[in-house]
Design an enzyme around this catalytic site. Structure first.
Site, PDB file in Angstrom:
ATOM      1  N   LYS A  56       0.817  -1.240   0.008  1.00 26.68           N
ATOM      2  CA  LYS A  56      -0.062  -0.174  -0.032  1.00 26.68           C
ATOM      3  C   LYS A  56       0.877   1.357  -0.016  1.00 26.68           C
ATOM      4  CE  LYS A  56      -4.187  -1.928   1.608  1.00 26.68           C
ATOM      5  NZ  LYS A  56      -3.757  -3.485   1.665  1.00 26.68           N
TER       6      LYS A  56
HETATM    7  C1  LIG Z   1      -4.476  -4.720   1.157  1.00 26.83           C
HETATM    8  C2  LIG Z   1      -3.505  -5.905   0.828  1.00 26.83           C
HETATM    9  C3  LIG Z   1      -3.883  -6.744   0.068  1.00 26.83           C
HETATM   10  C4  LIG Z   1      -5.142  -6.751  -0.837  1.00 26.83           C
HETATM   11  O1  LIG Z   1      -5.345  -5.626  -1.878  1.00 26.83           O
HETATM   12  P1  LIG Z   1      -6.542  -5.314  -2.763  1.00 26.83           P
HETATM   13  O2  LIG Z   1      -6.176  -4.147  -3.537  1.00 26.83           O
HETATM   14  O3  LIG Z   1      -7.571  -4.708  -1.604  1.00 26.83           O
HETATM   15  O4  LIG Z   1      -7.007  -6.327  -3.467  1.00 26.83           O
HETATM   16  C5  LIG Z   1      -3.258  -7.912   0.005  1.00 26.83           C
HETATM   17  N1  LIG Z   1      -2.081  -8.249   0.705  1.00 26.83           N
HETATM   18  C6  LIG Z   1      -1.789  -7.119   1.729  1.00 26.83           C
HETATM   19  C7  LIG Z   1      -0.660  -7.499   2.502  1.00 26.83           C
HETATM   20  C8  LIG Z   1      -2.488  -6.181   1.746  1.00 26.83           C
HETATM   21  O5  LIG Z   1      -2.135  -4.955   2.516  1.00 26.83           O
END
Ligand SMILES: *Cc1c(COP(=O)(O)O)cnc(C)c1O
Length: 467
Positions: free
Chosen positions: A112
């Site tokens: 993120k």
């Molecule tokens: C947010 C997240 C996901 C999922 O991603 P999306 O864009 O919501 O599908 C997967 N793995 C980790 C470690 C995350 O923080």
């Protein structure tokens, strides 16, 4: 070339510029904002192949953000990716049968950061230009909170209020959020569940006079800038793997929750990147895997798992994909979403060969398989997968019938999930990261509030002077 504008998947939103789309978040008609066309960059691929990460990010983002002067955008991108611990930003490694795209080299060790380090700077730039202020309200059960806080800490024009369920997030994740002491950062431990936090969010955002008076904003993945900044690493990784293997096409496996990450891969393919297919991985919360097998989108109940960032039943970005699937028809999209809201279920017709989609296939990994995959990769390849990445790697192993190289997105650093690593390998102290080790003695700041929208409103009002 004409500039790109942003329209709603439900059709009732005047077209917005990029900057307005970023500040608006969700379209006024309840739909999601999407670009009114998708540029075809097939002719650029060879020229882009050897760019470094910030250069490539600048080229791709500028196609969609044509209302920001090039040199300003360049500076925002450079500064965002300078916060990563490697100049590669997102290294690609060959590990056993797959290629791993490491997306966890940002300051909070989850993918993120790739989007939120950029979005935080983008907010700062737009607010300065408009002499505005923003109060970000977020609810988190895990990675989003700390990445969002880290993206805006220390800024003058932004306050961020992050709610988490008191005592119910992992101690490490709590520490990552509450140890940020900048005066614009407020952590609220809500005496309730994550659902309570989300419902407080909804109440405050639906209170339009309050929302307008305090310029409430969001950082969740409905914001187009988040999806946009994630398109970049699909190009980046495909180029690296093509260099290594000479393959014409690649495949990607994406551990999925809200469908934001895999949607970015879908856009990359639409833009002309030679992606054979996308493999969507879920955990036991498998609404999306069920949908891609049956065409039926039906809500289940969320169960807690070893990969909590995938513990989602209703995927907020799904509507963007659905819009294109329904032939870019906003009325059909609005009607399917209304059907889902009413019945917790909706369905789309299967194609003639009985599949939902030619570009996306899906599978599920449960706790046992995820932990076994961590163990296996540790023993055989001396590589530690975090539990989200491991779920993806397991599902990838179920889809190994094509020749095209498989790139698995590694979405978090394993040290964030030390308990799962211990449960998988039986070993303590395998997963470490200096950033996390340093948190042990860090001072924290956090306020406990009741699970009551009025209390959160009062908290905000007292600390966020009207914008
Ligand atoms: C947010 C997240 C996901 C999922 O991603 P999306 O864009 O919501 O599908 C997967 N793995 C980790 C470690 C995350 O923080």
């Amino acid at each position: 070339m004409n500039s790109i504008h942003y329209i709603s998947t439900r059709g009732n939103q005047v077209p917005l510029s990029f900057k307005d789309a970023v500040m608006t978040g969700l379209a006024r008609d309840g739909g999601l904002l999407i670009p009114d066309r998708i540029p075809d960059v097939s002719a650029e691929l060879d020229a882009w192949r050897n760019l470094d990460y910030p250069d490539l990010a600048f080229r791709i983002i500028s196609l969609f953000a044509d209302d920001i002067p090039a040199e300003r955008l360049r500076a925002l991108v450079d500064s965002a990716y300078a916060s990563f611990d490697t100049t590669e930003v997102a290294p690609v490694l060959r590990v056993g049968p797959v290629h791993i795209l490491e997306l966890f080299h940002g300051p909070t060790l989850a993918f993120k950061d790739v989007a939120l380090q950029f979005l935080g700077r983008l907010f700062e730039y737009i607010l300065a230009e408009r002499d505005g202020r923003l109060n970000i309200l977020a609810a988190t059960s895990g990675d989003t909170g700390s990445a969002a806080i880290c993206g805006v800490r220390g800024q003058q024009r932004v306050n961020i209020f992050v709610m988490h369920p008191h005592g119910r997030v992992s101690p490490l994740q709590e520490k990552q959020m509450t140890s940020v002491l900048d005066s614009n950062v407020f952590n609220l431990a809500v005496e309730g569940s994550f659902d309570d936090c989300q419902s407080i969010m909804k109440t405050l955002f639906n209170d339009l006079p309050f929302k307008d008076a305090y310029s409430l904003g969001t950082v969740n993945s409905v914001n187009w800038a988040r999806v946009l900044s994630q398109i970049v690493y699909y190009f980046w990784a495909a180029f690296r793997v093509q260099d290594e293997t000479n393959a014409t096409h690649v495949q990607f496996t994406v551990p999925t929750g809200n469908f934001g990450d895999i949607l970015a891969g879908w856009y990359a393919k639409r833009m002309g990147l030679p992606v054979r297919r996308l493999v969507l991985a879920t955990n036991e919360n498998d609404i999306l895997a069920r949908f891609f097998h049956t065409g039926i989108y039906s809500r289940g109940t969320v169960v807690p798992t070893v990969n909590p960032s995938m513990d989602i039943q209703v995927a907020s970005n799904f509507e963007r994909w659905l819009y294109y699937k329904l032939g870019s028809d906003p009325a059909a999209t609005a009607s399917k979403m209304a059907e889902f809201r009413k019945n917790n279920r909706m369905a789309i017709p299967l194609s003639r060969n009985g599949t939902v989609d030619a570009e996306i296939v899906a599978g599920t990994s449960d706790t046992t398989r995820t932990l076994a995959t961590i163990r296996d990769y540790h023993t055989k390849h001396r590589y530690l997968l975090d539990p989200h990445t491991a779920a993806g790697v397991f599902v990838a192993s179920q889809y190994n019938e094509l020749e095209d190289p498989m790139i698995c997105l590694a979405t978090a650093h394993p040290a964030k999930f030390a308990k799962a690593i211990h449960d998988a390998t039986g070993e303590d102290d395998l997963a470490h990261h200096p950033i996390l080790d340093a948190l042990a003695d860090a001072p924290t700041r956090c306020d406990v509030v009741p699970a009551d929208p009025a209390a959160v409103k009062a908290y905000l009002a007292a600390r966020a002077p009207g914008a």
